[in-house]
Design a protein around this motif. Structure first.
Motif, short mmCIF file in Angstrom:
data_model
loop_
_atom_site.label_atom_id
_atom_site.label_comp_id
_atom_site.label_asym_id
_atom_site.label_seq_id
_atom_site.Cartn_x
_atom_site.Cartn_y
_atom_site.Cartn_z
N THR A 1 0.74 -1.23 -0.03
CA THR A 1 -0.11 -0.25 0.21
C THR A 1 0.74 1.45 0.03
O THR A 1 0.61 2.16 -0.94
CB THR A 1 -1.00 0.01 1.40
N ASP B 1 -0.37 -3.10 -8.43
CA ASP B 1 -1.44 -2.55 -9.42
C ASP B 1 -2.06 -3.46 -10.56
O ASP B 1 -3.16 -3.22 -10.78
CB ASP B 1 -0.81 -1.13 -10.00
N ARG C 1 -4.75 -5.75 -8.80
CA ARG C 1 -5.88 -5.14 -8.56
C ARG C 1 -6.54 -4.71 -9.54
O ARG C 1 -7.68 -4.66 -9.78
CB ARG C 1 -5.38 -3.91 -7.50
N GLU D 1 -6.76 -11.56 -6.33
CA GLU D 1 -6.57 -11.59 -5.09
C GLU D 1 -5.15 -11.60 -4.62
O GLU D 1 -4.28 -12.16 -5.32
CB GLU D 1 -7.10 -12.52 -4.08
#
Length: 469
Positions: A78, A87, A90, A95
């Motif tokens: 994060t 990135d 996501r 997952e």
């Protein structure tokens, strides 16, 4: 090794091929997963290829075909910003998980009832983890020790009934383990740490809370406000909570008064164990560690008598307040893991007359924060780059010499402590510095200290701990 069978026949991407990442890649391949592994370091990729692990640039894979993305814990998830591979995952809705999550899935699939203790916290987690594993091993349990303490969890033996797992978890690992569900989970304490990776203290605390939130029994230290709120929140949610404290009486759980640890149940307390004389568990911080270890061991079926026996024979965590030798009235203590002033404070607070070996590569702030403990120091022996800086801080408050090197510091400190003649004298390496000016790491520095101690005439080296009356 624990083969990761939960992704057998499925496509999985992995990023990070350092120590634990390489173990994870091996475990996935062994379990039948279709793996594509990668790292920003070409040497790491080449090493994996040489082992037969399939590799490839994750920018070129079809993410829509992947069942999971496995991230090594050292790679940013994060903050300060997600790694580019995160990135991509996501954006594709894949997952993102880590090796601890793979372990808990294998445990659920193959031996869901095998006891599993997970430990986290800002400080003390390695000592608590090692203590729990020692208690379990000492009383004959089949014990597997791993995680953040230095052994990758997937390199352990596969889960089976009556096999006990003791796993230290960093915040990075918890962040990648969404279904973490230990039999007993420990959250020792929370102080600001790793905020470069978590952004805020609240996010750091939220991540740590996940470990105990999924536990059968949550053992929570309640000596800071974050953990106190977590314990209350978990209890309202129906989780079984055992509170521990080194400062205050608790209504339900374990608390310390000096070296004595009491068990409280419904407001009624009874003495459970006295740590007095156990050299490897000196100090209030170790009273907290011991209370947590006791609570977790009792939660997985260990008897009080077995716990007491394990506490008395605990050899200590290597390089952390570890008694390594004795000569007459002098004990030699290796605390090489203390690589900054805050880390040195517990050892300095645990003994009253210390011949202190300190120095190395200095950290910001030096040792000024230790001034309340200077009265515990009989004399300081300063080594490495920090010697002059530390001498200036000690000034006239503490006698000192600039020894320069560790061998001279050990020789001179041992001589002075012996000549002093008082009981309870301690020659302690607790550098309050990094090791890199003279040693590759603190482990090598600590081993060098032990070697110099062993070379002194008349020293009895301590293989394990001993109870000193």
């Amino acid at each position: 090794m624990i083969p990761v069978t939960s992704f057998a026949g499925k496509k999985v991407a992995l990023f990070g091929l350092g120590g634990s990442g390489l173990v994870t890649a091996r475990a996935l391949v062994a379990g039948g997963a279709d793996v594509t592994a990668f790292d920003d370091n070409p040497d790491s990729v080449a090493r994996a290829q040489a082992e037969g692990i399939p590799t490839g640039d994750l920018r070129a894979v079809d993410w829509s075909k992947l069942s999971a993305f496995v991230l090594a814990p050292g790679v940013p998830l994060t903050h300060p910003k997600p790694h580019w591979s995160v990135d991509l995952a996501r954006a594709a809705g894949v997952e993102v998980i880590g090796d601890i999550e793979l372990f808990v899935r294998e445990r659920r699939a193959h031996a869901p009832e095998c006891p599993f203790i997970a430990i986290t916290g800002t400080n003390g987690k390695s000592t608590t983890t090692a203590l729990i594993a020692h208690i379990l091993t000492a009383c004959g349990r089949d014990t597997q020790l791993g995680g953040n303490i230095g052994t990758a969890v997937l390199s352990l033996e596969p889960p089976k009934a009556e096999r006990f797992y003791v796993v230290e978890c960093s915040s990075y690992q918890i962040d990648l383990a969404p279904t973490l569900n230990p039999t007993a989970g420990i959250l020792l304490n929370l102080t600001p740490d790793h905020l470069d990776r978590h952004g805020t203290m609240q996010h750091y605390a939220d991540v740590k809370e996940r470990l105990v939130a999924g536990s059968g029994t949550a053992v929570v230290g309640v000596d800071d406000s974050f953990c106190t709120l977590i314990a209350d929140r978990l209890e309202r949610a129906g989780v079984t909570v055992s509170r521990i404290s080194k400062r205050n009486v608790v209504a339900n759980g374990l608390y310390a008064e000096g070296s004595q640890i009491f068990r409280a149940d419904g407001g009624t307390s009874s003495l459970l164990v006295d740590l007095d004389g156990i050299q490897t568990l000196r100090g209030s911080h170790n009273a907290q560690n011991a209370a947590a270890a006791i609570a977790a061991c009792l939660a997985v079926g260990v008897s009080v008598d077995e716990v007491k026996a394990g506490l008395n024979s605990f050899p200590g965590l290597k390089h952390r307040m570890q008694p390594v030798g004795r000569r007459g009235n002098v004990t030699f203590v290796n605390d090489s893991k203390a690589t900054n002033a805050d880390a040195a404070a517990p050892a300095l607070s645990s003994y009253n007359r210390i011949y202190w070996i300190a120095g190395g590569l200095p950290k910001a702030g030096g040792i000024s924060s230790l001034s309340p403990l200077f009265s515990h120091i009989a004399k300081a022996y300063l080594i490495g780059e920090a010697a002059a800086e530390f001498a200036a801080t000690l000034g006239e408050a503490v006698p000192y010499e600039i020894s320069g090197t560790l061998d001279k510091a050990v020789e001179h400190a041992a001589r002075d402590a012996q000549e002093d003649g008082r009981d309870g004298n301690v020659v302690m390496l607790s550098p309050a510095c990094a090791s890199f000016d003279q040693y590759k790491n603190f482990e090598i520095r600590g081993d060098s200290f032990v070697s110099h101690v062993s070379a002194l005439a008349g020293v009895t080296m301590l293989v394990g701990s001993e109870k000193v009356e």
